[in-house]
Design an enzyme around this catalytic site. Structure first.
Site, short mmCIF file in Angstrom:
data_model
loop_
_atom_site.label_atom_id
_atom_site.label_comp_id
_atom_site.label_asym_id
_atom_site.label_seq_id
_atom_site.Cartn_x
_atom_site.Cartn_y
_atom_site.Cartn_z
N ARG A 270 2.06 -19.48 -45.16
CA ARG A 270 2.27 -18.30 -46.01
C ARG A 270 1.10 -18.10 -46.97
O ARG A 270 0.69 -16.97 -47.24
CB ARG A 270 3.57 -18.47 -46.80
N HIS B 231 -0.95 -14.61 -47.26
CA HIS B 231 -1.06 -13.87 -48.52
C HIS B 231 -2.51 -13.78 -48.98
O HIS B 231 -2.88 -12.81 -49.65
CB HIS B 231 -0.20 -14.55 -49.59
N ASN C 262 3.69 -13.21 -54.96
CA ASN C 262 3.26 -14.58 -54.63
C ASN C 262 4.12 -15.61 -55.36
O ASN C 262 3.69 -16.75 -55.55
CB ASN C 262 1.80 -14.78 -55.03
N HIS D 223 8.29 -16.65 -39.79
CA HIS D 223 9.52 -16.75 -40.57
C HIS D 223 10.55 -17.65 -39.90
O HIS D 223 11.69 -17.73 -40.35
CB HIS D 223 10.12 -15.36 -40.79
#
Length: 1498
Positions: free
Chosen positions: A1151, A1155, A1183, A1281
């Site tokens: 992740r 990001h 975040n 995910h």
């Protein structure tokens, strides 16, 4: 069947009865004649009386009732000789439920027969009126005239004259008793016990035998004679025969041998210590190093490619096991030598008791097997027979048997021609000491034939024999056409007879003529075996048993030739020929004939009755005697002290016609000169099919003799024993259950055992025979013995016996030879490997690729059968030694190595395709282990070459063909063997053709023949895949921005190793004129390309990515290979370490990478900390759940310690994400490096770039498209995910306030919604809790396609998740990811690489941070330099003097702290105000540089 000498003469047939007719009235004698059409017509006495004088056809007879002692005729020497001559001139046939017939052959072959021993030899015409018989002939071929008046009379008329008047019809005088009888051995005959232990009653008559149907079987009437069993008398000199004055001395014939000092016949020569000691030491070292190496390999897996590591380790473990089985039995090799001169002194030298020098050597029966004259040319078999007949061994002790399993007339007549030519060839070889004694080979030698020849007539004799041999070859080659023309003529005659009969009987002339297309013999009768055009009872699998004595047994004493009857002067040359018998066993449908093993066992039984040689030497039809003294060499071991425990002598197989380079390792010297010598030092070599001298007694299934346990008779020392003396469990009354119903066969067993013992000429010989007993002449052949021999080769004889199970050659395997030898070793026998200075035997081997592979396939299939049978050495008895057991285990196991070998041959290609190696890194330990193992292997090879005498090139050729056969024939053998064991599918093999290629002018024409076989496919696929892999890896390396040549060279080396081993195979495919079938390349290429494309599809190669915004190519695979080669390994080890304690960190790092890349590109801006007045990205709510900063910091610190300011933080994030993906999901991909760190991190940019948790598919598509990612990649990356958690605040709206109509998202699974509500309470102002919930409750730490399965069940956590299933744009993509998890994994890896290239900064746009949380200013020095340079242009004195002075003055006051630059303040003057610093200048240059740096790096 009765003896011929017992038959009433032709004249007696015309009288009612003899003087003793009342005694024989109950015995009906039936006669039959064989007509020209091949039918047997029985004749009654009335028919005979009416017929008057009988023609020669009536001499073809069948006797149903054997005579008894009361009707025996006078047994004179003339009658005995006549009997033997008639037997040798008769073709005996018989079998199951059929009568044994003896057909007198007036003509065996078209050409004239000259040798008196040969079948078909005829004397002059009988002088009796109305008799068309032939006069008997002696050993020289001269007419035998029993009366001094030299009246010529045939055998039948002679018997009539003796019975009626006893007078000669010529001179009317009484026949005188023959005073020239051979030496009488009756007093010295060894009285042998019968099977029941009793002495033989001469008046005892045989018991009636019955066949399987219960009917009277005339074939099994056996004759019993006093003091002898089978052929030959056991002679024991009497005590006073030689007037021995010493009463206490040794008696009889043993005296002379004992007078001489005892000498051994053979010696065991150990390998020199200087060779064998290092050899054994290297075996131990390599064994120990292998253990450490395998332990290291198992404990150091390649986590980047576990599958590659696992396959390689499994293969290496098996290779180590296989090497142990092959190498450990080689620790004690030996050499042996023989002393032929001592053998001659002991057995062949004249003595007072043996003035004529008769040999005391035991007899040897030689077996030659052939099955198909089309694939095994009769000329080859004939030359093998000629080499046997001319061998240097006592002629009377030899008997040659040829087994024609095809029952072909072509083979029969070729053997007859060979016997006829032997009349010239054998004496020629003896006269001039010819070597080799195969005429085809001898006349084909490219050497001076006169070398070592001293007789003046040699050249003339050789020229004559060469001409005769050429004519012999023409006759052999013309036999096929001759038989065809002869048969066509006789068949046409038969058709004419039938046609004539039809006309006379008034039958319909239009009716087709039904006459069988028979095959006819030279005498104008049907051939009883296989016809050219198969017919009932005349086909390969359906024909009668046939036995023909081609050459009758020779006389016991030498017969010197002369000058008047041959084309060559054979004066002082023994012209006798050994006994030669043609045998074709009976075959009938419904019987399992057990191929070659069954044929060998038939020969064992037939030879036991006819000659009963204690030793048997079997040869293939193309394996001839190259050393005429080979049998004597083997006899040195059998007759030496301890020889009674030797079951067989195996000679090495040597081959002719092999190409000089030995492309396919046909010589197999590594096995014959290496492995077999080594086994000779344990319990003995394995039996390998041909060139093996057996002890007949061992073949009968008995254990080796144990003198300490055998109770000898006190009356006669060293006498024969009964069968149950050797096998206590064997009841003498149940001998038929083991050996069959033949009494003659059972009686021959103890004789063969006794005659095969060593001489008892030394006190250490506890189990021997007296010297001299084998000098007695053998008994002449009689019809009863031959008829019994026909009976034992019938198809029914082995039923309910132990033949093939315990006795003889063992059935049930295509490699019956190995099994037979194993059974003997398992009973405690020993074998010996006899390597002679001059090769004992030479044979032929297939030199073309296809035949060679099929040959190896047969051997390997037999080994698989052995492994899965009760002959597995793991089940062996305690009498089988440990190392011998390992050797036999290796025989059964080696084909299974092919499975692992094929996998290992593909590993280099897989390594090149994937970019991984079998080890993660080429560590020092791995290289040291590899080096030691390789050096040991080289040392072992060199030392093995030394002690075995093979050439290093031969060793290499063996290694090459080991890989070729291991990847082709051995694999097929494993499959076929498993099919036979599991499914019961029998295996059938065809004979290997012995004929040459199409080009008769090229001796190696077969080498270039390429015949299609599926065995070629695996090696071709392996070669093509490795070649393609090398090409792909080379292209990838060349076009890579940072070429990784070390990986390419490592993988390419092993690929070249495979290809080097396959080089002979490739040459074989090419042929000489491109004869390789196109289908071979088409199929192999198709399979290779398919496999390559499949691999590329599963694991696509990674390429350098392109910056979508700038169009540059900043990213490269292996970017830090030179500048910081350990960078990626450091990141991986750091991530792995953290994952051990916290598996959830994998999701956080993935992740973090996502990001980072979606905000200002992959520039590590998410890592920067906020500063006063500037909040960084990590402060954003988007975040909020991002973690893993500490992992990146730790990795950065370790890298900076090794490579300061070299590796960017952005690359560290990408590497960490890759390692996390692999750890969580096993998905591997290569990440290119070269990113630079950004200097800007703004909180407001996060929400503008990251997708919202409630985006629909269109919004998601647009968001990802802005970053250069497709809709497919968006769906694929969403699979991340599958791991990790989300705060309840990200999806609580779906649970409690979805919209005005629905409080809860209607697309959410109700049960799943209730579960989420239990984890996430409804938000309120009174609570600040925001719990975490896993995206995938079932596998929260496993990256897999379960995420998509949840969407399908409406269990998506975020709205952006579930919308992928709801939308028609992405539903199909989700379905594909559900159904094809491996395809999703591949796409996910590619999408991660693509995402990692979003908006990458170049060197000018970014920097390399020292601390990932704080930006640096890499251009500072450049700014200073440009400022100073500019000032230097305007005033050079400033740079040269003032700036240097400024630095000096600053350093000496409080250190280098720029304190000299500070301005004074009220009340406090600074350094620059000092008198010393009044002339210091350059402050303006420093100020300008500082201003520029602040502009870029505030």
């Amino acid at each position: 069947m009765a003896s011929l000498s017992t038959q009433p003469s032709k004249k007696n047939l015309r009288t009612p009865a003899g003087s003793d007719g009342s005694q024989r009235s109950s015995q009906t004698v039936k006669f039959a004649r064989r007509t020209s059409s091949g039918r047997y017509v029985s004749l009654s006495r009335d028919d005979l009386d009416i017929s008057g004088e009988l023609s020669a056809d009536y001499m073809n007879y069948t006797v149903h009732i054997p005579p008894t002692p009361d009707n025996q005729p006078m047994d004179t020497s003339v009658a005995a000789k006549a009997e033997e001559q008639y037997v040798s001139n008769s073709l005996f046939t018989g079998g199951f439920n059929s009568v044994t017939r003896a057909h007198l052959m007036d003509k065996v072959i078209e050409s004239e027969v000259t040798h008196p021993q040969m079948a078909g030899a005829k004397g002059s015409a009988c002088a009796m009126p109305a008799c068309d018989g032939k006069v008997m002939k002696d050993e020289r071929g001269h007419d035998i005239t029993p009366c001094e008046c030299r009246f010529k009379i045939c055998r039948d008329c002679y018997l009539d004259a003796q019975k009626e008047t006893g007078m000669c019809p010529g001179c009317k005088e009484l026949y005188k008793v023959d005073e020239d009888e051979p030496q009488d051995y009756s007093k010295g005959t060894l009285q042998l016990p019968g099977p029941d232990g009793s002495k033989r009653d001469p008046k005892n008559m045989s018991m009636m035998k019955r066949n399987q149907t219960g009917e009277f079987d005339h074939n099994r009437w056996l004759f019993e004679t006093k003091g002898t069993y089978g052929v030959g008398n056991a002679f024991w000199p009497q005590d006073d025969m030689y007037d021995d004055d010493d009463d206490n001395g040794l008696k009889g014939g043993m005296m002379e041998s004992m007078d001489k000092p005892w000498k051994p016949l053979s010696r065991r020569l150990p390998i020199p210590t200087a060779i064998i000691s290092p050899y054994r030491l290297l075996i131990v070292i390599r064994l120990v190093v292998l253990g450490f190496f395998l332990h290291w390999r198992i404990t150091h897996p390649n986590t980047d490619a576990v599958w590659l590591w696992f396959m390689s380790v499994v293969c290496e473990v098996w290779f180590a096991f296989s090497w142990i089985l092959d190498q450990v039995p080689k620790i004690c090799p030996v050499n042996r030598s023989t002393d032929l001169e001592v053998l001659r002194e002991k057995f062949d030298m004249p003595s007072p008791s043996n003035p004529t020098g008769r040999s005391d050597l035991p007899g040897v029966d030689l077996f030659v097997s052939t099955a198909d004259p089309e694939k095994e040319p009769p000329l080859v078999t004939a030359c093998t027979i000629l080499s046997i007949l001319s061998v240097d061994f006592p002629v009377e002790k030899l008997a040659c048997y040829v087994s024609d399993d095809g029952g072909a007339l072509l083979t029969f007549e070729a053997m007859a021609e060979a016997a006829s030519f032997a009349d010239l060839w054998v004496p020629f070889c003896r006269k001039h000491n010819i070597e080799p004694r195969n005429p085809e080979t001898y006349f084909g030698l490219k050497v001076d034939p006169t070398k070592n020849k001293s007789r003046l007539d040699f050249v003339k004799d050789r020229r004559k024999v060469k001409r005769e041999f050429d004519e012999f070859k023409v006759r052999i080659n013309g036999l096929t056409d001759s038989i065809r023309r002869r048969s066509e003529a006789f068949n046409a005659r038969e058709e004419m007879k039938v046609l004539k009969h039809m006309r006379e009987s008034g039958s319909d002339p239009g009716e087709p003529i039904k006459v069988p297309k028979a095959t006819w013999m030279a005498d104008g009768t049907h051939w009883p075996g296989t016809w050219t055009i198969p017919y009932a009872e005349h086909s390969k699998g359906d024909h009668a048993g046939i036995l023909q004595v081609m050459l009758k047994p020779p006389s016991s004493d030498p017969l010197m030739g002369g000058t008047d009857e041959k084309i060559i002067d054979f004066s002082d040359v023994d012209i006798r020929l050994p006994m030669f018998v043609y045998v074709s066993r009976e075959k009938r449908p419904g019987y399992d004939h057990n191929k070659k093993a069954g044929a060998m066992n038939a020969l064992v039984r037939a030879s036991a009755i006819l000659s009963n040689g204690p030793f048997i030497l079997n040869l293939d039809c193309d394996h001839y005697i190259f050393n005429c003294k080979a049998i004597r060499e083997g006899m040195c071991f059998m007759m030496d002290r301890g020889g009674e425990n030797i079951c067989y002598i195996q000679f090495p197989q040597r081959f002719e016609g092999i190409d000089p380079s030995d492309r396919y390792a046909n010589h197999n010297t590594v096995f014959f000169d290496g492995n077999m010598r080594a086994l000779d030092g344990i319990q003995g070599p394995v039996y390998v099919g041909t060139g093996c001298m057996f002890r007949r007694f061992a073949l009968y299934g008995f254990d080796p003799p144990k003198p300490d346990k055998i109770v000898q008779s006190t009356e006669t020392e060293m006498q024969t024993l009964k069968p149950n003396d050797f096998d206590p469990e064997l009841d003498v009354n149940h001998l038929p259950k083991r050996f069959g119903n033949s009494t003659l066969l059972a009686e021959s067993i103890p004789i063969a055992e006794f005659h095969g013992r060593p001489l008892a000429d030394h006190s250490a010989v506890k189990y021997g025979r007296p010297p001299g007993i084998l000098r007695a002449p053998r008994d002449p052949l009689d019809a009863a013995a031959v008829a019994e021999a026909v009976s034992v080769i019938s198809c029914w004889y082995e039923d309910k016996t132990e033949w093939g199970d315990r006795v003889g050659w063992i059935y049930g395997s295509v490699t019956e030879d190995v099994v037979t030898g194993y059974r003997m070793h398992n009973r405690g026998w020993h074998s010996v490997y006899c390597v002679t200075k001059r090769d004992a035997f030479h044979g032929s081997a297939p030199i073309n690729l296809t035949d060679r592979l099929h040959q190896v396939l047969r051997w390997a299939t037999g080994s698989v059968e052995i492994f899965f049978s009760r002959n597995n050495p793991l089940l062996g008895s305690r009498q089988l030694r440990l190392l011998q057991r390992l050797a036999y285990l290796n025989v059964g196991v080696y084909p299974f190595t092919s499975i692992f070998l094929i996998v290992y041959c593909f590993l280099p290609a897989l390594s090149l395709f994937s970019g991984y190696f079998i080890v993660q890194t080429l560590s020092v330990a791995f290289l040291i282990y590899l080096l030691i193992i390789t050096l040991c292997l080289m040392g072992l090879a060199i030392l093995e070459v030394k002690w075995s005498g093979i050439a290093l090139e031969e060793w290499w050729r063996n290694e090459q063909f080991w890989l070729i056969s291991g990847t082709s024939a051995h694999l097929a053998a494993v499959v076929q063997g498993l099919l036979k064991v599991i499914a019961g599918i029998d295996i059938s093999f065809t004979l290997t053709s012995k004929s040459g290629g199409e080009d008769i002018d090229d001796a190696f024409a077969d080498l270039y023949l390429v015949k299609w076989t599926s065995l070629m496919i695996p090696p071709i696929v392996i070669a093509m895949v490795n070649i393609i892999a090398i090409a792909v890896a080379f292209s990838r390396t060349v076009y890579s921005t940072v070429p990784q040549w070390s990986k390419f060279v490592g993988g390419a080396f092993f690929s070249f190793w495979v290809l080097a081993h396959l080089y002979p195979f490739a040459k074989g495919l090419m042929g000489r004129r491109g004869k390789t079938p196109t289908i071979v390349f088409v199929w192999s290429g198709l399979i290779a390309i398919t496999l390559s494309l499949l691999w590329v599809s599963i694991n696509p190669p990674q390429v350098a990515t392109t910056d979508s915004s700038t169009g540059t190519v900043p990213l490269k695979l292996g970017f830090y290979q030179k500048s910081c080669p350990s960078a990626e390994a450091i990141v991986k080890s750091t991530v792995t370490k953290v994952l051990v304690n916290d598996s959830g960190i994998a999701a956080a790092l993935i992740r973090l990478h996502f990001h980072d890349c979606f905000v200002r590109g992959c520039d590590a801006s998410i890592l920067l900390d906020s500063k006063p007045g500037n909040k960084a990205e990590k402060e954003s709510m988007g975040n909020k759940g991002v973690q893993g900063f500490e992992v990146i910091d730790e990795a950065k610190a370790k890298i900076e310690a090794q490579c300061p300011q070299t590796v960017s933080c952005a690359d560290i994030i990408a590497f960490a994400a890759r390692d996390s993906v692999f750890s969580a999901g096993g998905i591997h991909y290569d990440v290119p490096g070269g990113r630079f760190d950004g200097r800007v991190s703004l909180i407001d940019e996060v929400t503008k770039n990251l997708p919202d948790a409630f985006f629909n598919v269109t919004q998601l598509e647009n968001n990802f498209a802005q970053k250069g990612l497709s809709l497919e990649e968006m769906v694929t990356l969403s699979g991340a995910h599958s791991i990790g958690d989300s705060h309840c605040s990200s999806f609580s709206k779906r649970l409690y306030s979805f919209n005005a109509k629905y409080a809860q998202d209607p697309s959410m699974n109700p049960a799943y919604a209730n579960f989420l509500k239990s984890q996430c309470p409804k938000p309120s102002k009174n609570t600040m809790l925001d719990p975490l919930v896993p995206f995938d409750p079932s596998t929260p730490t496993r990256l897999d396609n379960n995420y998509y399965k949840n969407l399908k069940s409406y269990k998506g956590l975020l709205a952006t998740d579930q919308v992928l299933w709801i939308s028609s744009l992405t539903r199909k993509m989700v379905k594909n990811n559900v159904n094809h998890p491996s395809a999703w994994a591949s796409k996910f890896a590619a999408a991660m690489v693509h995402m990692g290239s979003i908006d990458v900064l170049n060197e000018k746009q970014g920097e390399i941070r020292k601390n990932c949380r704080v930006k640096s200013c890499p251009s500072a020095e450049a700014i200073v330099k440009s400022t100073v340079t500019k000032a230097f242009v305007n005033d050079s004195g400033i740079a040269v003097a003032f700036l240097i002075r400024l630095h000096f003055h600053d350093y000496f006051v409080r250190g280098c702290d720029a304190s000299i630059l500070l301005d004074s303040k009220p009340g406090k003057k600074t350094e620059k105000e000092s008198t010393v610093n009044q002339r210091v200048q350059g402050f303006e240059v420093i100020d300008k540089a500082k201003a520029k740096i602040e502009a870029q790096c505030p």
